[in-house]
Design a protein around this motif. Structure first.
Motif, PDB file in Angstrom:
ATOM      1  N   HIS A  33      -3.593 -32.536  35.965  1.00  0.00           N
ATOM      2  CA  HIS A  33      -3.395 -31.933  37.280  1.00  0.00           C
ATOM      3  C   HIS A  33      -4.474 -30.883  37.507  1.00  0.00           C
ATOM      4  N   ASP A  34      -4.730 -30.573  38.759  1.00  0.00           N
ATOM      5  CA  ASP A  34      -5.661 -29.508  39.121  1.00  0.00           C
ATOM      6  C   ASP A  34      -4.957 -28.156  39.164  1.00  0.00           C
ATOM      7  N   SER A  35      -3.663 -28.127  38.887  1.00  0.00           N
ATOM      8  CA  SER A  35      -2.843 -26.919  38.978  1.00  0.00           C
ATOM      9  C   SER A  35      -2.413 -26.441  37.596  1.00  0.00           C
ATOM     10  N   TYR A  36      -1.956 -25.196  37.552  1.00  0.00           N
ATOM     11  CA  TYR A  36      -1.235 -24.696  36.384  1.00  0.00           C
ATOM     12  C   TYR A  36       0.181 -25.219  36.489  1.00  0.00           C
ATOM     13  N   LEU A  37       0.749 -25.647  35.368  1.00  0.00           N
ATOM     14  CA  LEU A  37       2.108 -26.170  35.357  1.00  0.00           C
ATOM     15  C   LEU A  37       2.999 -25.296  34.483  1.00  0.00           C
ATOM     16  N   VAL A  38       4.162 -24.977  35.012  1.00  0.00           N
ATOM     17  CA  VAL A  38       5.189 -24.259  34.267  1.00  0.00           C
ATOM     18  C   VAL A  38       6.440 -25.112  34.391  1.00  0.00           C
ATOM     19  N   GLY A  39       6.940 -25.618  33.266  1.00  0.00           N
ATOM     20  CA  GLY A  39       8.081 -26.520  33.299  1.00  0.00           C
ATOM     21  C   GLY A  39       9.193 -26.093  32.372  1.00  0.00           C
ATOM     22  N   VAL A  40      10.354 -26.628  32.621  1.00  0.00           N
ATOM     23  CA  VAL A  40      11.504 -26.402  31.739  1.00  0.00           C
ATOM     24  C   VAL A  40      12.324 -27.692  31.708  1.00  0.00           C
ATOM     25  N   THR A  41      12.768 -28.051  30.528  1.00  0.00           N
ATOM     26  CA  THR A  41      13.620 -29.226  30.370  1.00  0.00           C
ATOM     27  C   THR A  41      15.061 -28.801  30.608  1.00  0.00           C
ATOM     28  N   GLU A  42      15.757 -29.544  31.474  1.00  0.00           N
ATOM     29  CA  GLU A  42      17.160 -29.249  31.795  1.00  0.00           C
ATOM     30  C   GLU A  42      18.125 -30.010  30.896  1.00  0.00           C
ATOM     31  N   PRO A  59      16.626 -28.915  26.187  1.00  0.00           N
ATOM     32  CA  PRO A  59      17.131 -28.088  27.283  1.00  0.00           C
ATOM     33  C   PRO A  59      16.870 -26.594  27.083  1.00  0.00           C
ATOM     34  N   GLY A  60      16.322 -25.980  28.141  1.00  0.00           N
ATOM     35  CA  GLY A  60      16.019 -24.563  28.137  1.00  0.00           C
ATOM     36  C   GLY A  60      14.632 -24.222  27.649  1.00  0.00           C
ATOM     37  N   LYS A  61      13.909 -25.180  27.111  1.00  0.00           N
ATOM     38  CA  LYS A  61      12.573 -24.903  26.576  1.00  0.00           C
ATOM     39  C   LYS A  61      11.547 -24.904  27.710  1.00  0.00           C
ATOM     40  N   VAL A  62      10.726 -23.861  27.750  1.00  0.00           N
ATOM     41  CA  VAL A  62       9.690 -23.712  28.765  1.00  0.00           C
ATOM     42  C   VAL A  62       8.367 -24.179  28.173  1.00  0.00           C
ATOM     43  N   PHE A  63       7.572 -24.899  28.967  1.00  0.00           N
ATOM     44  CA  PHE A  63       6.260 -25.331  28.516  1.00  0.00           C
ATOM     45  C   PHE A  63       5.227 -25.060  29.603  1.00  0.00           C
ATOM     46  N   GLY A  80      17.612 -40.355  28.579  1.00  0.00           N
ATOM     47  CA  GLY A  80      16.490 -39.833  29.346  1.00  0.00           C
ATOM     48  C   GLY A  80      16.446 -38.317  29.344  1.00  0.00           C
ATOM     49  N   PHE A  81      15.684 -37.764  30.268  1.00  0.00           N
ATOM     50  CA  PHE A  81      15.563 -36.313  30.379  1.00  0.00           C
ATOM     51  C   PHE A  81      15.418 -35.913  31.839  1.00  0.00           C
ATOM     52  N   THR A  82      15.835 -34.697  32.129  1.00  0.00           N
ATOM     53  CA  THR A  82      15.666 -34.086  33.450  1.00  0.00           C
ATOM     54  C   THR A  82      14.872 -32.811  33.242  1.00  0.00           C
ATOM     55  N   TYR A  83      13.918 -32.557  34.126  1.00  0.00           N
ATOM     56  CA  TYR A  83      13.119 -31.337  34.003  1.00  0.00           C
ATOM     57  C   TYR A  83      12.729 -30.820  35.381  1.00  0.00           C
ATOM     58  N   ARG A  84      12.258 -29.574  35.390  1.00  0.00           N
ATOM     59  CA  ARG A  84      11.740 -28.934  36.596  1.00  0.00           C
ATOM     60  C   ARG A  84      10.336 -28.435  36.292  1.00  0.00           C
ATOM     61  N   MET A  85       9.509 -28.410  37.343  1.00  0.00           N
ATOM     62  CA  MET A  85       8.126 -28.013  37.163  1.00  0.00           C
ATOM     63  C   MET A  85       7.656 -27.228  38.378  1.00  0.00           C
ATOM     64  N   LEU A  86       6.859 -26.197  38.125  1.00  0.00           N
ATOM     65  CA  LEU A  86       6.127 -25.475  39.166  1.00  0.00           C
ATOM     66  C   LEU A  86       4.669 -25.885  39.066  1.00  0.00           C
ATOM     67  N   ALA A 118       6.762 -17.753  24.350  1.00  0.00           N
ATOM     68  CA  ALA A 118       8.007 -17.130  23.880  1.00  0.00           C
ATOM     69  C   ALA A 118       9.003 -17.238  25.031  1.00  0.00           C
ATOM     70  N   THR A 119       9.952 -18.147  24.931  1.00  0.00           N
ATOM     71  CA  THR A 119      10.778 -18.513  26.085  1.00  0.00           C
ATOM     72  C   THR A 119      11.802 -17.472  26.477  1.00  0.00           C
ATOM     73  N   ARG A 120      12.199 -16.577  25.604  1.00  0.00           N
ATOM     74  CA  ARG A 120      13.238 -15.613  25.972  1.00  0.00           C
ATOM     75  C   ARG A 120      12.856 -14.795  27.194  1.00  0.00           C
ATOM     76  N   ALA A 121      11.602 -14.387  27.300  1.00  0.00           N
ATOM     77  CA  ALA A 121      11.170 -13.585  28.447  1.00  0.00           C
ATOM     78  C   ALA A 121      11.274 -14.372  29.748  1.00  0.00           C
ATOM     79  N   TRP A 122      11.013 -15.670  29.705  1.00  0.00           N
ATOM     80  CA  TRP A 122      11.076 -16.488  30.919  1.00  0.00           C
ATOM     81  C   TRP A 122      12.515 -16.746  31.344  1.00  0.00           C
ATOM     82  N   GLN A 123      13.444 -16.691  30.433  1.00  0.00           N
ATOM     83  CA  GLN A 123      14.825 -17.022  30.759  1.00  0.00           C
ATOM     84  C   GLN A 123      15.618 -15.833  31.271  1.00  0.00           C
ATOM     85  N   ARG A 124      15.064 -14.617  31.177  1.00  0.00           N
ATOM     86  CA  ARG A 124      15.743 -13.446  31.725  1.00  0.00           C
ATOM     87  C   ARG A 124      15.664 -13.483  33.240  1.00  0.00           C
TER      88      ARG A 124
END
Length: 152
Positions: A33-42, A59-63, A80-86, A118-124
């Motif tokens: 992608h031409d973008s920065y990606l921030v994702g999390v598996t649901e 689930p809960g892991k940010v990449f 399968g898996f479900t995820y979200r992405m920015l 370090a995912t804890r900071a992203w989950q707050r």
């Protein structure tokens, strides 16, 4: 029966794209992608190759992925898996990050040392913006947008 689905949206004020998707089996071939990606598996296990390593996101892991990073994706288990992405435009991100300091070098782009932060900071929950924040295009508001987009 194909149970794969994708919901892609774009925030009109910032251009930030959000994706929520579910895949079973093969999800996508190697691409970038031409973008920065921030994702999390649901849900489930998301498996992908990036930076010459095979990763499994649960689930809960940010990449994080930088623009141009080649990656693929699949679901190693039948559910399968479900995820979200920015998807964050590099020019938008650079402009917003430069707002934090006047000493930033020109044409500076952030980089991620690792695919897994370090995912804890992203989950707050996000903190309130400073009193000078008045628009939705600032970095705090992007994080707030991330949280609100993902609560639906």
């Amino acid at each position: 029966m194909n149970s794969n689905w994708i919901d892609l949206r774009q925030e009109p004020d910032t251009g930030i794209e959000t994706l929520r998707a579910h895949f079973r089996g093969h999800a996508y071939d190697p691409h970038w992608h031409d973008s920065y990606l921030v994702g999390v598996t649901e849900q489930g296990v998301q498996q992908f190759t990036c930076r010459r390593a095979r990763h499994q996101s649960t689930p809960g892991k940010v990449f994080l992925l930088e623009p141009g990073e080649l990656h693929d994706g699949d679901a190693p288990s039948p559910e399968g898996f479900t995820y979200r992405m920015l998807y964050l435009d590099p020019q938008w991100l650079e402009r917003e990050l430069r707002g934090f300091t006047e000493h930033a070098p020109p044409a500076s782009q952030p980089g991620f040392a690792h695919t897994w932060p370090a995912t804890r900071a992203w989950q707050r929950p996000p903190r309130a913006p400073s009193s000078r924040c008045t628009n939705r295009s600032c970095a705090w508001c992007a994080r707030r947008h991330w949280t609100s987009c993902w609560s639906t």
